[in-house]
Design a protein around this motif. Sequence first.
Motif, mmCIF file in Angstrom:
data_model
loop_
_atom_site.group_PDB
_atom_site.id
_atom_site.type_symbol
_atom_site.label_atom_id
_atom_site.label_comp_id
_atom_site.label_asym_id
_atom_site.label_seq_id
_atom_site.Cartn_x
_atom_site.Cartn_y
_atom_site.Cartn_z
ATOM 1 N N GLN A 148 -10.020 2.043 -2.951
ATOM 2 C CA GLN A 148 -8.417 2.063 -2.143
ATOM 3 C C GLN A 148 -7.583 2.801 -3.464
ATOM 4 O O GLN A 148 -6.931 4.142 -2.754
ATOM 5 C CB GLN A 148 -8.051 1.250 -2.446
ATOM 6 N N LEU A 149 -7.663 2.294 -4.581
ATOM 7 C CA LEU A 149 -6.277 3.179 -5.612
ATOM 8 C C LEU A 149 -6.609 4.470 -5.750
ATOM 9 O O LEU A 149 -6.154 5.363 -6.388
ATOM 10 C CB LEU A 149 -5.958 2.122 -6.687
ATOM 11 N N GLN A 150 -7.838 5.184 -6.109
ATOM 12 C CA GLN A 150 -8.366 6.355 -6.706
ATOM 13 C C GLN A 150 -8.139 7.017 -5.371
ATOM 14 O O GLN A 150 -7.719 8.225 -6.180
ATOM 15 C CB GLN A 150 -9.940 6.096 -7.014
ATOM 16 N N ALA A 151 -7.978 6.640 -3.643
ATOM 17 C CA ALA A 151 -8.323 7.568 -2.982
ATOM 18 C C ALA A 151 -6.756 8.224 -2.971
ATOM 19 O O ALA A 151 -6.656 8.968 -2.575
ATOM 20 C CB ALA A 151 -8.520 6.698 -1.534
ATOM 21 N N MET A 152 -5.953 7.210 -3.834
ATOM 22 C CA MET A 152 -4.300 7.153 -3.311
ATOM 23 C C MET A 152 -4.012 9.157 -4.903
ATOM 24 O O MET A 152 -3.357 9.299 -5.010
ATOM 25 C CB MET A 152 -3.651 6.313 -4.291
ATOM 26 N N CYS A 153 -5.073 9.598 -5.746
ATOM 27 C CA CYS A 153 -4.517 10.399 -6.537
ATOM 28 C C CYS A 153 -6.096 11.279 -6.553
ATOM 29 O O CYS A 153 -6.893 11.141 -6.356
ATOM 30 C CB CYS A 153 -5.418 9.640 -8.157
ATOM 31 N N GLY A 154 -5.270 12.820 -6.295
ATOM 32 C CA GLY A 154 -5.522 13.166 -5.826
ATOM 33 C C GLY A 154 -6.504 14.555 -6.613
ATOM 34 O O GLY A 154 -7.365 15.401 -7.300
ATOM 35 N N ARG A 155 -5.819 14.198 -8.304
ATOM 36 C CA ARG A 155 -6.020 15.342 -9.735
ATOM 37 C C ARG A 155 -7.711 14.337 -10.577
ATOM 38 O O ARG A 155 -8.154 14.882 -10.620
ATOM 39 C CB ARG A 155 -5.668 15.336 -10.705
ATOM 40 N N HIS A 156 -7.298 13.438 -10.482
ATOM 41 C CA HIS A 156 -8.135 12.298 -12.178
ATOM 42 C C HIS A 156 -8.590 10.776 -10.654
ATOM 43 O O HIS A 156 -8.454 9.580 -12.096
ATOM 44 C CB HIS A 156 -7.675 12.658 -12.825
ATOM 45 N N VAL A 203 1.100 -1.306 -0.182
ATOM 46 C CA VAL A 203 0.059 -0.118 0.011
ATOM 47 C C VAL A 203 0.702 0.853 -0.389
ATOM 48 O O VAL A 203 0.274 2.044 -0.758
ATOM 49 C CB VAL A 203 -0.768 -0.279 1.031
ATOM 50 N N GLU A 204 1.514 1.673 0.733
ATOM 51 C CA GLU A 204 2.765 2.597 1.054
ATOM 52 C C GLU A 204 3.213 2.502 -0.417
ATOM 53 O O GLU A 204 2.967 4.093 -0.724
ATOM 54 C CB GLU A 204 3.258 2.044 2.317
ATOM 55 N N LEU A 205 3.772 1.312 -1.320
ATOM 56 C CA LEU A 205 4.292 1.904 -2.853
ATOM 57 C C LEU A 205 3.420 2.395 -3.077
ATOM 58 O O LEU A 205 3.767 3.332 -4.350
ATOM 59 C CB LEU A 205 5.217 0.688 -2.903
ATOM 60 N N LYS A 206 1.713 1.303 -3.674
ATOM 61 C CA LYS A 206 1.250 2.287 -4.168
ATOM 62 C C LYS A 206 0.352 3.681 -4.098
ATOM 63 O O LYS A 206 0.486 4.525 -5.338
ATOM 64 C CB LYS A 206 -0.039 1.157 -4.077
ATOM 65 N N GLN A 207 0.869 3.349 -2.996
ATOM 66 C CA GLN A 207 -0.005 5.476 -2.255
ATOM 67 C C GLN A 207 1.251 6.393 -3.460
ATOM 68 O O GLN A 207 0.974 7.421 -4.549
ATOM 69 C CB GLN A 207 0.142 5.569 -1.225
ATOM 70 N N ARG A 208 2.364 5.957 -3.589
ATOM 71 C CA ARG A 208 3.325 7.055 -3.994
ATOM 72 C C ARG A 208 3.645 7.107 -5.225
ATOM 73 O O ARG A 208 3.014 7.728 -5.894
ATOM 74 C CB ARG A 208 4.841 7.013 -3.342
ATOM 75 N N LEU A 209 3.403 5.898 -5.571
ATOM 76 C CA LEU A 209 3.300 5.147 -7.226
ATOM 77 C C LEU A 209 1.672 5.747 -7.962
ATOM 78 O O LEU A 209 2.559 6.727 -8.804
ATOM 79 C CB LEU A 209 3.442 4.401 -7.753
ATOM 80 N N PHE A 210 0.843 6.305 -7.777
ATOM 81 C CA PHE A 210 0.054 7.010 -7.970
ATOM 82 C C PHE A 210 -0.372 8.155 -8.014
ATOM 83 O O PHE A 210 -0.698 8.727 -9.026
ATOM 84 C CB PHE A 210 -1.389 6.137 -6.802
ATOM 85 N N ALA A 211 0.349 8.395 -6.981
ATOM 86 C CA ALA A 211 0.241 9.779 -7.213
ATOM 87 C C ALA A 211 0.604 10.581 -7.982
ATOM 88 O O ALA A 211 0.714 11.461 -8.842
ATOM 89 C CB ALA A 211 0.945 10.220 -5.158
#
Length: 313
Positions: free
Chosen positions: A123-131, A92-100
């Motif tokens: 969960q993955l969408q929550a890691m994206c602030g733009r789209h 999860v922590e890696l995905k958060q950085r990567l998806f951002a």
Amino acid sequence: MTADAPIAVIGTGVIGAGWAALFLARGRDVMAFDPAPAAEQALRSAVGEAWPTLIRLGLADGASTDRLRFTSSAAEAVADAVFVQESGPERVELKQRLFAELDEAAPASTPIASSSSGLMPSQLQAMCGRHPERVLVGHPFNPAYLIPLVEVVPGKETDSRVVEVAMELYTAMGKRPVLVRHEVPGHVTNRLQAALWREAYSLVERGVATVADIDTAISYGPGLRWALLGPLVNQHLSGGDGGLAHILEHLGPPTQAWMDDLGEPQLTPRLAELLVRGVDDELAGIDQRRLVADRDALLVELLERKALRTALP
């Protein structure tokens, strides 16, 4: 979707490399990135190993391994991509950085599909602030360049047009996409597999059958039919002229009794040891590299023959 625009592959381990090989075989340019040491060499080697199989299955016009470019960053890989297939580690922590990073760098209209089997798209969408609306899961099965199935799983915010684009792209790549209409852990196919694994583990734990017995029972029994038609259509065909309605009416009560009697094993260290030992016993004296090669060769033959049959759904 522009046919000459590149597809980005982020994460080039076993799954990502399989995606890259498939996209290249379908005549697309691929921009790839993975931060692991020697990742580019490993990717090109994996694509090279898959290429003879892809040639046999049929390459698209213009398909070439020369259309693979390995970039210096994820941002560079997705900057001009028309579609992003992410296959990074399930952390999860890696995905958060990567998806951002992907959300920031990819064009606003570019879908971002994750190969994740364990994380749900919301969960993955929550890691994206733009789209977040362009994020979904596109979960393949290994080898990704060979097994046609891909599960398309939209999240709570996924735009319907993004789902359409993903379904269309995967179909154009020769995949058989299945739309998962509600998010559930494990999506659809892994849940079906887990149901079978659960009872297989239970039967081993209870001493009802050995690991080898269970593998034989499936691979020389219903597994042969399941490779051609799904479990529900196979059940329907077992009912003769009455079909599934007949089966459910006459065999429904015993089927319910079997389901009620299914085990609920816990993967304790003891059970894990039993399972591992059973597999080791089953494969004793077998060259596993040849086993995998034979499996994949037969898969290719099966796919070729299935493609010639027009009555299969």
